[in-house]
Design a protein around this motif. Structure first.
Motif, PDB file in Angstrom:
ATOM      1  N   LEU A 167      -2.601  -1.936   1.333  1.00 26.60           N
ATOM      2  CA  LEU A 167      -1.540  -3.014   2.122  1.00 26.60           C
ATOM      3  C   LEU A 167      -1.021  -2.333   3.131  1.00 26.60           C
ATOM      4  N   ARG A 168      -0.932  -0.716   3.437  1.00 26.17           N
ATOM      5  CA  ARG A 168       0.060  -0.557   4.636  1.00 26.17           C
ATOM      6  C   ARG A 168      -0.660  -0.753   6.076  1.00 26.17           C
ATOM      7  N   HIS A 169      -2.026  -1.052   5.702  1.00 25.90           N
ATOM      8  CA  HIS A 169      -2.617  -1.265   7.299  1.00 25.90           C
ATOM      9  C   HIS A 169      -2.506  -3.034   7.674  1.00 25.90           C
ATOM     10  N   VAL A 170      -2.703  -4.275   6.592  1.00 27.45           N
ATOM     11  CA  VAL A 170      -2.737  -5.290   7.475  1.00 27.45           C
ATOM     12  C   VAL A 170      -0.844  -5.419   7.126  1.00 27.45           C
ATOM     13  N   GLY A 228     -21.224  -0.997   2.571  1.00 32.43           N
ATOM     14  CA  GLY A 228     -19.595  -0.420   2.902  1.00 32.43           C
ATOM     15  C   GLY A 228     -19.181   0.094   3.485  1.00 32.43           C
ATOM     16  N   VAL A 229     -17.793  -0.091   3.592  1.00 26.01           N
ATOM     17  CA  VAL A 229     -16.906   0.287   4.695  1.00 26.01           C
ATOM     18  C   VAL A 229     -16.043   1.422   4.427  1.00 26.01           C
ATOM     19  N   PRO A 244     -10.669   5.789   6.667  1.00 32.95           N
ATOM     20  CA  PRO A 244      -9.948   7.421   6.714  1.00 32.95           C
ATOM     21  C   PRO A 244      -8.810   7.068   6.285  1.00 32.95           C
ATOM     22  N   SER A 245      -7.596   5.459   7.155  1.00 33.17           N
ATOM     23  CA  SER A 245      -6.312   6.009   6.753  1.00 33.17           C
ATOM     24  C   SER A 245      -6.021   5.626   4.776  1.00 33.17           C
ATOM     25  N   VAL A 246      -7.422   5.046   4.732  1.00 37.19           N
ATOM     26  CA  VAL A 246      -6.720   4.443   2.764  1.00 37.19           C
ATOM     27  C   VAL A 246      -7.562   5.785   2.235  1.00 37.19           C
ATOM     28  N   TYR A 289     -11.987  -3.389  -0.722  1.00 37.22           N
ATOM     29  CA  TYR A 289     -10.692  -3.733  -1.258  1.00 37.22           C
ATOM     30  C   TYR A 289     -10.393  -3.744   0.302  1.00 37.22           C
ATOM     31  N   THR A 290     -10.788  -2.277   1.026  1.00 42.43           N
ATOM     32  CA  THR A 290     -10.209  -2.655   2.476  1.00 42.43           C
ATOM     33  C   THR A 290     -11.087  -3.662   3.807  1.00 42.43           C
TER      34      THR A 290
END
Lengths: 453, 456
Positions: free
Chosen positions: A164-167, A332-333, A336-338, A345-346
């Protein structure tokens, strides 16, 4: 032709096999004891997917780890990426996920992670295998014996919080997307429903999200296995549909018309969203479609290619400053920040964020990507067959760019050919891609002709 | 030699020092062999004592049983008798008790229990060992793998069973101190305190994984050094000491004196025969002759079998339960027909207290009412393996006018004394036991020891 059935494989990717006569509790326990010896009596996170053999192997591995003097943190049924992140988050010495990923239900496997929650690299794997084969395991005495802790809810919360930090959560929630989900009754079943419905505020229509039941379809999420998801999207007029594999690392996506998108296009869409937000280049495997090159070029980023396999892509990502990576063909995605792992989920969050932040349906966005035509095939692997094929291919196309890091990849101005041996199955995989269908067909049949000799 | 002693695989199960002796692989393979052996349907129950290594053994046993297609019910930290009662009540296929009873904390063991809740008969135990050695286990396919569940009612239902036989309201009159030795008796007795409002005084009641307050040995020596000194300051009527899995008991009188562990069996036999006159008392050849005296007075009969639990279990199967008053050994381990022959220290304690209540006498008074017997025990390392010659030469030298029994080594009985010489099943030792009415038979004992030292 190799006539042996490959019911058990103990190798550099860990230990994988058919439960019952092949992957026995004894084998799992010994492997875990070797792992526990390798991580020198530290804390080890242990989780699993929903396979019927999961509980049995969970106990075998727990026993082996305790016998080696480790403390065991049982996190229960959870997606592989969630387990990986938790290893790093609590500073554990390592982690084990019991999952055969997209393999059929009679299989299971031990996936091994180091203290950073990453797949064991080549050196770590080789060292562990040596320990296993030497059978010289640490045998803790009663006084040295540590216990089992159960961490039930924290790993999931931690994983979702990182994503969630990235959306833009408010933006996504405001749209109240109609979303379809096929969880294959896998490890992500509970978590995906919670994430999509409760966290992202979607109007969720979910099937196969009961972790106590067997897989209702083939475990690998592909267009031909996701018919129920496609039907659900059409029936419920959903904006998008998501299909997971049993351990929640792979993601397949269905557009609003009920068409399951090519996995390479999913990676391209997610990468497009990611590159908008973060700096860095793109790392993918050799077999990933050239569509990723077009997307990266649009953002002025470079694309690096690695051998096939998540561990290889992750190793590649560690050596350059990477914004995003992945394996197109496998769905597959890796963001790296996650975490440096494949994470459905990302992928889901980025796609919904993208849908919310700019106009257009999923099918329209896919249509906007440059189109490539892909042909792929597989033949039974025979020892000694790949080398001559590589030689004759190179001789047939003397002007192509060659890459020999995983089989042979020949790249032309308008397409490429890639032949390689599978890491997990006794197969020779052939792929060809081109800007036109005719050229792709031509390349593929050239390879097949050479194969026939 | 040191290494060999750290592990013992026998028909009773597998026992060893965890790490250098008993490993996770032993536990896994034995549980898999047990899962393969079991013939009846139903789940398998698991329980363990508080040793730290119990977690590891539990996980190993669970995994192997699930892989054999058995559902597993984990009863948690409970005594062996609690598991045995639960097997019957739940119609289970069997159970495994993970615990090393009277051994020190670094030991652990797997004990296998059949569908009746009793230890395996020799024939079954032999088959278990064969399967273990062959390592051909009956692992099932993925969709038939068993499921694990837990149950926390085993102690409560065990107490239901005890309540049917013992009058707790009456036993509550006694002020009792119990040394739980950090073992499973404490979890049971805590519940007894609450459920029957009986203020038992529990010491060493905390479950400990790494080290016990003292060795969990049910002997007069241990009672004398640990429990005895507390009795009078606490003004208790009696004191009891349990091993880690509460199948054995030792006791102390209100004066703080340790009662010989040999006295428990005659004491309980006296009580049982008063209730069931004419029944049989089953014990081994090394147990005190006082039990014969008690049986004579009550019109019962004593049946002697070879030393070791296995012999008692096998012998019991040949009798109807209502023929038997009790079965047991001189170690403080006894089995009652009311509970279908489970070695149970808690039941033995309740039996002793019931006898005190019935007679209105203190423990030292009841013990004092028995004729005095004196026992001498010795052991000699076995060096030469001339075991038959040892017995025949002893018989020639000491057997005159006595009644000789060669069922297990050599036992010779005279009207007022007896001796028993046998080779230990567990260690390379010759064990010598003599007993006489009144004073110790020192001359006989010294003579035997001298001969055995020469011959062994």
């Amino acid at each position: 032709m190799s006539k042996r059935e490959h019911l058990l494989k103990i190798g550099v990717s860990g230990i994988r096999g058919v439960v019952g006569g092949f992957l026995t509790p004894g084998l799992a326990c010994e492997f875990a004891q070797a792992f526990g010896t390798y991580v020198e009596q530290g804390r080890v996170v242990l989780g699993r997917d929903t396979r019927s053999s999961g509980e049995m192997l969970e106990n075998a591995v727990t026993a082996g780890l305790l016998a080696a003097g480790c403390e065991v943190i049982q996190v229960g049924v959870l997606p592989t990426p969630t387990i990986q992140m938790y290893v790093a988050a609590i500073g554990a010495a390592g982690g084990i996920a019991l999952t055969a990923s997209h393999n059929p239900p009679e299989y299971n496997a031990l996936k091994l992670f180091n203290h950073a929650g990453l797949f064991f690299n080549h050196y770590e794997r080789a060292e562990l295998l040596d320990l296993y084969h030497q059978s010289d395991f640490y045998q803790a005495t009663n006084e040295e014996m540590r216990g089992v802790q159960v961490h039930a809810d924290r790993p999931m919360a931690l994983h979702l919080e990182r994503v969630l930090r990235h959306v833009d959560l408010d933006l996504i929630r405001a749209r109240r997307f109609r979303v379809a989900l096929d969880g294959v009754n896998g490890a992500g079943s509970r978590m995906s429903v919670h994430f999509l419905r409760d966290v992202l505020g979607c109007d969720l229509h979910a099937i196969s999200v009961d972790p106590t039941q067997v897989f209702p379809r083939e475990a690998e999420p592909r267009p031909d296995t996701l018919g129920d998801l496609a039907a659900l999207v059409r029936r419920e007029h959903c904006d998008i549909g998501f299909g997971q594999d049993p351990d929640g690392d792979r993601l397949a996506v269905c557009d609003e018309t009920g068409h399951v998108i090519d996995n390479d296009d999913v990676l391209a869409l997610v990468s497009d969203a990611a590159l908008e937000r973060v700096e860095g280049d793109v790392v993918v495997n050799l077999t990933t479609s050239s569509v990723i090159d077009a997307v990266a070029a649009r953002h002025g980023r470079r694309v690096f290619r690695t051998p096939v396999g998540e561990a290889n892509v992750v190793e590649g990502m560690q050596s350059v400053r990477t914004a995003i990576g992945g394996e197109g063909s496998n769905g597959g995605v890796i963001f790296p920040s996650v975490h440096l792992c494949r994470d459905s989920y990302t992928g889901m969050a980025f796609l919904l964020n993208r849908l919310a932040s700019s106009p257009g349906t999923v099918s329209e966005r896919v249509a906007a990507l440059p189109s490539f035509f892909r042909r792929s095939g597989k033949v039974a692997f025979e020892h000694g067959r790949l080398g001559p094929l590589m030689q004759s291919l190179e001789a047939a196309y003397p002007d192509a760019d060659t890459n020999r890091s995983d089989g042979l990849k020949l790249t032309f101005a308008d397409g490429w050919i890639h032949v390689r041996a599978s890491n997990t199955e006794p197969l020779l995989r052939i792929a060809a891609e081109a800007t036109t269908a005719a050229r792709a067909e031509q390349l593929q049949s050239a390879v097949e002709r050479l194969l026939r000799g | 030699m040191q290494r060999a002693k750290a592990l013992r695989i026998s028909p009773v199960g597998v026992r060893g020092i965890v790490g250098p002796g008993l490993t996770v692989t032993h536990a896994l393979d034995f549980a898999a062999a047990f899962g393969t052996l079991l013939a009846t349907d139903g789940p398998v129950l698991l329980g363990r004592d508080p040793r730290s290594s119990g977690n590891m053994l539990r996980a190993a046993a669970t995994s192997a049983l699930l892989a054999c297609g058995r559902d597993v019910i984990d009863l948690g930290i409970v005594s062996t008798p609690v598991i045995q009662h639960a097997i019957r009540r739940r119609n289970a296929a069997g159970g495994i008790s993970l615990g090393a009873s009277h051994n020190a904390a670094e030991w652990n063991a797997l004990k296998f229990l059949g569908p009746a809740g009793t230890y395996l008969a020799s024939s079954e135990a032999g088959e278990l060992l064969d399967i273990y050695h062959l390592k051909k286990f009956a692992f099932v396919d993925w969709h038939q793998i068993g499921k694990l569940s837990t149950a926390d009612d085993a102690i409560e239902t065990y107490l239901d069973d005890l309540e049917r036989v013992f009058d707790f309201a009456r036993l509550r009159q006694f002020r009792v101190v119990v040394d739980c030795c950090n073992g499973t008796s404490s979890t049971i007795l805590e519940r007894v305190r609450e459920r029957f409002a009986w203020p038992l005084i529990l010491i060493n009641a905390r479950l400990e994984g790494a080290a016990f307050a003292h060795e969990p040995e049910t002997s007069a020596r241990m009672v004398g050094s640990q429990l005895g000194p507390l009795i009078q300051p606490l003004a208790a009527d009696a004191g009891f000491l349990f091993d880690a899995d509460a199948d054995r008991v030792a006791c102390a009188t209100s004066r703080g004196e340790a009662l010989s562990e040999e006295l428990i069996l005659p004491l309980v036999a006296d009580g049982q025969l008063a209730k069931f006159p004419g029944r049989l008392v089953l014990t081994n050849l090394s147990t005190t002759a006082l039990v014969d005296e008690v049986a004579r007075r009550r019109g019962g009969e004593v049946i002697r079998v070879p030393v070791g639990r296995q012999a008692a279990i096998d012998a019991l199967s040949g009798y109807r339960p209502e023929q038997i008053a009790l079965a047991g050994e001189g170690t403080g381990a006894i089995m009652l027909p009311q509970f279908r022959f489970v070695y149970d220290g808690i039941a033995a304690m309740l039996m002793v207290l019931t006898i005190m209540a019935d007679r209105g006498q203190a423990l030292h008074e009841i013990a004092g009412s028995f004729p005095r017997y004196s026992m001498l025990k010795g052991e000699v390392p076995l060096k030469q393996m001339r075991i038959p010659q040892l017995y025949s030469e002893l018989r020639d030298a000491f057997g005159h006018q006595g009644r000789a029994d060669t069922l297990d080594g050599l036992r010779v009985d005279w009207p007022e004394q007896w001796f028993h010489v046998r080779v230990s099943q567990t260690e390379p030792l010759v064990r010598v036991i003599c007993e006489a009415q009144g004073d110790p038979p020192q001359a006989l004992f010294d003579g035997l020891m001298e001969q055995v030292r020469r011959l062994a």
